[in-house]
Structures are given as C-alpha cells and as structure tokens.
Design a protein around this motif. Structure first.
Motif, PDB file in Angstrom:
ATOM      1  N   PHE A 261     -59.519  11.836  56.739  1.00 21.40           N
ATOM      2  CA  PHE A 261     -58.329  11.519  57.531  1.00 21.40           C
ATOM      3  C   PHE A 261     -57.691  12.775  58.123  1.00 21.40           C
ATOM      4  O   PHE A 261     -56.622  12.700  58.731  1.00 21.40           O
ATOM      5  N   GLY A 262     -58.330  13.934  57.896  1.00 19.03           N
ATOM      6  CA  GLY A 262     -57.831  15.172  58.480  1.00 19.03           C
ATOM      7  C   GLY A 262     -56.815  15.910  57.641  1.00 19.03           C
ATOM      8  O   GLY A 262     -56.170  16.845  58.134  1.00 19.03           O
ATOM      9  N   PHE A 263     -56.654  15.541  56.371  1.00 16.81           N
ATOM     10  CA  PHE A 263     -55.692  16.198  55.486  1.00 16.81           C
ATOM     11  C   PHE A 263     -56.418  16.974  54.391  1.00 16.81           C
ATOM     12  O   PHE A 263     -57.550  16.653  54.023  1.00 16.81           O
ATOM     13  N   ALA A 264     -55.731  17.990  53.851  1.00 17.62           N
ATOM     14  CA  ALA A 264     -56.271  18.735  52.709  1.00 17.62           C
ATOM     15  C   ALA A 264     -55.145  19.488  52.020  1.00 17.62           C
ATOM     16  O   ALA A 264     -54.210  19.976  52.666  1.00 17.62           O
ATOM     17  N   PHE A 265     -55.243  19.573  50.690  1.00 13.52           N
ATOM     18  CA  PHE A 265     -54.319  20.369  49.889  1.00 13.52           C
ATOM     19  C   PHE A 265     -54.964  21.710  49.555  1.00 13.52           C
ATOM     20  O   PHE A 265     -56.195  21.821  49.480  1.00 13.52           O
ATOM     21  N   GLY A 266     -54.122  22.730  49.312  1.00 16.98           N
ATOM     22  CA  GLY A 266     -54.607  24.056  48.955  1.00 16.98           C
ATOM     23  C   GLY A 266     -54.356  24.378  47.497  1.00 16.98           C
ATOM     24  O   GLY A 266     -53.979  23.516  46.704  1.00 16.98           O
ATOM     25  N   ASP A 267     -54.544  25.670  47.136  1.00 19.02           N
ATOM     26  CA  ASP A 267     -54.418  26.068  45.732  1.00 19.02           C
ATOM     27  C   ASP A 267     -53.157  26.874  45.443  1.00 19.02           C
ATOM     28  O   ASP A 267     -53.011  27.427  44.353  1.00 19.02           O
ATOM     29  N   VAL A 268     -52.248  26.958  46.406  1.00 15.26           N
ATOM     30  CA  VAL A 268     -50.949  27.586  46.146  1.00 15.26           C
ATOM     31  C   VAL A 268     -50.071  26.575  45.418  1.00 15.26           C
ATOM     32  O   VAL A 268     -49.979  25.412  45.821  1.00 15.26           O
ATOM     33  N   ILE A 269     -49.442  27.007  44.331  1.00 14.59           N
ATOM     34  CA  ILE A 269     -48.611  26.112  43.518  1.00 14.59           C
ATOM     35  C   ILE A 269     -47.147  26.470  43.740  1.00 14.59           C
ATOM     36  O   ILE A 269     -46.741  27.617  43.535  1.00 14.59           O
ATOM     37  N   LEU A 270     -46.370  25.483  44.136  1.00 13.54           N
ATOM     38  CA  LEU A 270     -44.969  25.727  44.466  1.00 13.54           C
ATOM     39  C   LEU A 270     -44.035  25.016  43.497  1.00 13.54           C
ATOM     40  O   LEU A 270     -44.376  23.992  42.912  1.00 13.54           O
ATOM     41  N   ASN A 271     -42.857  25.599  43.377  1.00 18.12           N
ATOM     42  CA  ASN A 271     -41.842  25.080  42.470  1.00 18.12           C
ATOM     43  C   ASN A 271     -40.474  25.276  43.112  1.00 18.12           C
ATOM     44  O   ASN A 271     -40.256  26.248  43.831  1.00 18.12           O
ATOM     45  N   GLY A 272     -39.551  24.353  42.866  1.00 20.96           N
ATOM     46  CA  GLY A 272     -38.203  24.527  43.386  1.00 20.96           C
ATOM     47  C   GLY A 272     -37.539  23.208  43.719  1.00 20.96           C
ATOM     48  O   GLY A 272     -38.022  22.135  43.346  1.00 20.96           O
ATOM     49  N   LYS A 273     -36.426  23.290  44.437  1.00 24.52           N
ATOM     50  CA  LYS A 273     -35.667  22.108  44.827  1.00 24.52           C
ATOM     51  C   LYS A 273     -35.407  22.138  46.325  1.00 24.52           C
ATOM     52  O   LYS A 273     -35.304  23.204  46.928  1.00 24.52           O
ATOM     53  N   PHE A 274     -35.294  20.939  46.910  1.00 25.63           N
ATOM     54  CA  PHE A 274     -34.970  20.850  48.328  1.00 25.63           C
ATOM     55  C   PHE A 274     -34.233  19.544  48.593  1.00 25.63           C
ATOM     56  O   PHE A 274     -34.281  18.605  47.790  1.00 25.63           O
ATOM     57  N   GLU A 275     -33.557  19.501  49.718  1.00 23.26           N
ATOM     58  CA  GLU A 275     -32.793  18.312  50.100  1.00 23.26           C
ATOM     59  C   GLU A 275     -33.671  17.370  50.911  1.00 23.26           C
ATOM     60  O   GLU A 275     -34.420  17.790  51.786  1.00 23.26           O
ATOM     61  N   PHE A 276     -33.558  16.093  50.584  1.00 21.00           N
ATOM     62  CA  PHE A 276     -34.245  15.054  51.346  1.00 21.00           C
ATOM     63  C   PHE A 276     -33.247  13.935  51.579  1.00 21.00           C
ATOM     64  O   PHE A 276     -32.954  13.154  50.680  1.00 21.00           O
ATOM     65  N   GLY A 277     -32.708  13.893  52.791  1.00 18.66           N
ATOM     66  CA  GLY A 277     -31.625  12.954  53.048  1.00 18.66           C
ATOM     67  C   GLY A 277     -30.408  13.344  52.229  1.00 18.66           C
ATOM     68  O   GLY A 277     -29.936  14.483  52.292  1.00 18.66           O
ATOM     69  N   GLU A 278     -29.930  12.421  51.414  1.00 16.12           N
ATOM     70  CA  GLU A 278     -28.783  12.695  50.550  1.00 16.12           C
ATOM     71  C   GLU A 278     -29.205  13.050  49.127  1.00 16.12           C
ATOM     72  O   GLU A 278     -28.362  13.203  48.250  1.00 16.12           O
ATOM     73  N   SER A 279     -30.502  13.186  48.899  1.00 21.40           N
ATOM     74  CA  SER A 279     -31.010  13.445  47.553  1.00 21.40           C
ATOM     75  C   SER A 279     -31.494  14.885  47.411  1.00 21.40           C
ATOM     76  O   SER A 279     -31.914  15.517  48.382  1.00 21.40           O
ATOM     77  N   ILE A 280     -31.425  15.384  46.175  1.00 24.90           N
ATOM     78  CA  ILE A 280     -31.994  16.682  45.826  1.00 24.90           C
ATOM     79  C   ILE A 280     -33.301  16.421  45.086  1.00 24.90           C
ATOM     80  O   ILE A 280     -33.319  15.776  44.034  1.00 24.90           O
ATOM     81  N   ILE A 281     -34.401  16.902  45.641  1.00 22.17           N
ATOM     82  CA  ILE A 281     -35.720  16.663  45.072  1.00 22.17           C
ATOM     83  C   ILE A 281     -36.152  17.868  44.246  1.00 22.17           C
ATOM     84  O   ILE A 281     -36.096  19.007  44.710  1.00 22.17           O
ATOM     85  N   ASN A 282     -36.576  17.611  43.013  1.00 23.26           N
ATOM     86  CA  ASN A 282     -37.106  18.658  42.141  1.00 23.26           C
ATOM     87  C   ASN A 282     -38.625  18.688  42.290  1.00 23.26           C
ATOM     88  O   ASN A 282     -39.314  17.757  41.890  1.00 23.26           O
ATOM     89  N   PHE A 283     -39.143  19.743  42.887  1.00 24.65           N
ATOM     90  CA  PHE A 283     -40.579  19.880  43.154  1.00 24.65           C
ATOM     91  C   PHE A 283     -41.171  20.774  42.072  1.00 24.65           C
ATOM     92  O   PHE A 283     -40.946  21.982  42.054  1.00 24.65           O
ATOM     93  N   SER A 284     -41.937  20.186  41.143  1.00 26.84           N
ATOM     94  CA  SER A 284     -42.423  20.922  39.971  1.00 26.84           C
ATOM     95  C   SER A 284     -43.938  21.074  40.001  1.00 26.84           C
ATOM     96  O   SER A 284     -44.670  20.081  39.917  1.00 26.84           O
ATOM     97  N   SER A 285     -44.403  22.301  40.138  1.00 29.97           N
ATOM     98  CA  SER A 285     -45.835  22.621  40.047  1.00 29.97           C
ATOM     99  C   SER A 285     -46.670  21.752  40.981  1.00 29.97           C
ATOM    100  O   SER A 285     -47.676  21.168  40.573  1.00 29.97           O
ATOM    101  N   GLY A 286     -46.254  21.673  42.230  1.00 26.95           N
ATOM    102  CA  GLY A 286     -46.953  20.842  43.197  1.00 26.95           C
ATOM    103  C   GLY A 286     -47.860  21.638  44.112  1.00 26.95           C
ATOM    104  O   GLY A 286     -47.744  22.859  44.240  1.00 26.95           O
ATOM    105  N   SER A 287     -48.787  20.943  44.750  1.00 25.54           N
ATOM    106  CA  SER A 287     -49.719  21.578  45.680  1.00 25.54           C
ATOM    107  C   SER A 287     -49.131  21.635  47.086  1.00 25.54           C
ATOM    108  O   SER A 287     -48.177  20.924  47.413  1.00 25.54           O
ATOM    109  N   THR A 288     -49.735  22.472  47.901  1.00 24.43           N
ATOM    110  CA  THR A 288     -49.290  22.645  49.282  1.00 24.43           C
ATOM    111  C   THR A 288     -50.296  22.016  50.233  1.00 24.43           C
ATOM    112  O   THR A 288     -51.500  22.031  49.984  1.00 24.43           O
ATOM    113  N   LEU A 289     -49.789  21.493  51.314  1.00 23.94           N
ATOM    114  CA  LEU A 289     -50.649  20.908  52.337  1.00 23.94           C
ATOM    115  C   LEU A 289     -51.114  22.018  53.274  1.00 23.94           C
ATOM    116  O   LEU A 289     -50.300  22.753  53.837  1.00 23.94           O
TER     117      LEU A 289
END
Length: 314
Positions: A261-289
C-alpha cells in the motif's frame, strides 16, 4: 461474565470460545470417558447454535479443560433473543464415574452491518514464556517481558470498550486471515504483530481493500536491531541466555504487508507527548513512519529519540 457479556453473538461471526477449566476433586488423575454431549434446549432456541467441542482426555494433575466453540447458524441471521443449551461430560477417577453438566445461555442479535464489524488479528500475537518477547514500553524497567501479548480484553480493554460503546462489534481472529471472509468486515486491526504474514494473506488483504471497501489500521511499537541485541538477559528458569525474538513489534514483517500500500515503518524509536485535537497523547516507544504514498495524510509531532537516550544512559 465479562468479556462474554459485553458483546452478543450473531450469524456469520467468528466462533466465540469458552475455555472451561475442569477441577477433579476425586483424585489427582482421571479421564473424560466418551464424547461430551451437546444438548440444545429447544424451548429456548438452542437449535440456532452450532457448537464444536475440544477437551483434554486425561485430567492430570487434578485438572483438565473443555473448550467450547459457539457459532450462530445462518438461519438465525435475523433472530433477536436468547439461546441456551447444556453440555454433559463424564469423568472417571479410579473406578468411579461422575457426570458434570455445564449450562449456558447466549444473547443473539441480527447480523450487524459490515460498517459495524471490526476484525482483530490475534493470530500473530506472541508472548513470554514460549519465547523471549520484550515489553512494548521500554520505559518499564521493572517488567522486561511481554507476558500478556496485545489483546482487546487485556491491555487494550479501554479501546475495546470505547469501540463497543460506539456501536462496533469486535471479532478476534486466532487463525490465518485467509480462513476468514474479509468482505464481511469494514476494517482490520493489526496490533504489534510478532509473526510474518503469509503471501496469500497479503494478497487477500490487498484484494479486500481494493474491491470490498476494506480498511487496515496498524499499530506499531518499537523495533531496532541494535537495541534488540543489547537487551538479552539470563533466564533463571532455564539457566540460559535469552535473546529477543523481535522488538515490541516485528516491523519487517508488518512492512511486508504495508509495502503493497506504499507505507513502511522505520527503526527509530520515539517517545513523548503531543496534542491531538483536545487530547494529550502519550506516545511510548513507538515506531516512525518512513514511507507513505503520494497525497497521504500524515501527522507530525516533535518527540524524543529513545534509542539515543537508551544507549547514552546505559
């Protein structure tokens, strides 16, 4: 009895599985003699049930199991009500035979619309102890092993209840996806798979997306080959050095599917928080597109590279 009471069953759905533990108080060893007998209650629509049984022939030590696979027959596709039945089994201990009866009642509803049905791929969920499967969240230092895998009734319970509260029905597949009619569902949930997809499955998913208005939602935890080699550990139970089978997610295996489908994830691992609409999302040990098709809608956020921090601190 949660989670079975949280979702009714219906025709065309995957089997609902009850795993009954049999405790034998008459002796340490025993056996189930003859085949367990399924008896539908005709006065409570028991004839609508299609039941398959699996069981342990030997009961040792003290316990065994009875697995009940329940489906709704096609003639009940528009039925709304309850259905009940019972299962009889005989356990022999020394020279005595005791009969046990298990009664149950299920709620049946008309088959939901395709737009309400979600297929959850559980077939590729692996957990410790059959192999060393590392934790999803690398910040959890006190629990290095993935004991529970990822399941809508455990660590994804909140998501499951949110979807149920919004009118969706979640069917959990423990089989290769080629065993399921994907055109009956609106979307497929893939959550941190540890195993690879078969070529026939990839073709089936690709065909369903193209022809049947089928959607794929993929969740991907961390994967980094250098980090995987670093988190080996000595298992006290086996006395051997264990190496992780994969990361929190088998990204190469997932990419074999997403690449069509033309998508792929990489091997960089990210951590942190970000805003999504009115919510604060906790991004824990996730992959990058790292790859997406032209005109794809992507989200951006400033997060921390946890791999660099991990090696610096260790």
């Amino acid at each position: 009895m949660w989670p079975y009471c949280s979702q009714p069953i219906y025709s065309d759905g995957l089997p609902t599985i009850f795993n009954i533990t049999i405790f034998n108080g008459y002796g340490i060893g025993g056996e189930i003699i003859d085949e367990p007998i399924f008896e539908p209650f005709e006065d409570d629509n028991g004839a609508f049930l299609d039941v398959h049984l699996e069981y342990s022939h030997k009961i040792w030590p003290w316990s065994g199991y009875l697995a009940i696979f329940i489906k709704v027959k096609p003639e009940a596709s528009n039925f709304n009500g309850t259905s009940s039945a019972q299962i009889r089994l005989k356990v022999k201990t020394t020279n005595k035979i005791h009969e046990t009866i298990f009664k149950f009642r299920v709620k049946i509803i008309p088959t939901p619309l395709k737009s309400q049905r979600i297929l959850w791929d559980q077939f590729r969920q692996m957990r410790y102890p059959p192999g060393y499967f590392a934790r999803d969240n690398l910040e959890q230092k006190n629990s290095p092993l993935d004991w529970n895998a990822d399941h809508p009734h455990t660590n994804f319970k909140d998501l499951y209840e949110h979807l149920r509260g919004n009118g969706y029905f979640i069917e959990i597949s423990g089989y290769p996806l080629t065993c399921t009619n994907l055109s009956s569902y609106s979307m497929l949930f893939i959550v941190d798979p540890e195993e690879e997809y078969f070529p026939a499955e990839i073709k089936a998913i690709q065909k369903a997306v193209k022809n049947d208005n089928f959607n794929v939602i993929a969740f991907a935890d961390w994967f980094n080959s250098t980090l995987i080699k670093k988190i080996q550990f000595m298992d006290d139970n086996t006395g051997k050095l264990w190496f992780p089978e994969t990361g929190g997610c088998n990204i190469p295996a997932l990419n074999s599917l997403l690449n069509v489908f033309g998508f792929a994830f990489g091997d960089v691992i990210l951590n942190g928080k970000f805003e999504f609409g009115e919510s604060i999302i906790n991004f824990s040990s996730g992959s990058t597109l790292i790859k997406a098709p032209k005109n794809a809608k992507l989200g951006m956020a400033k997060l921390n590279d946890i791999v660099s921090l991990f090696f610096f601190c260790n």
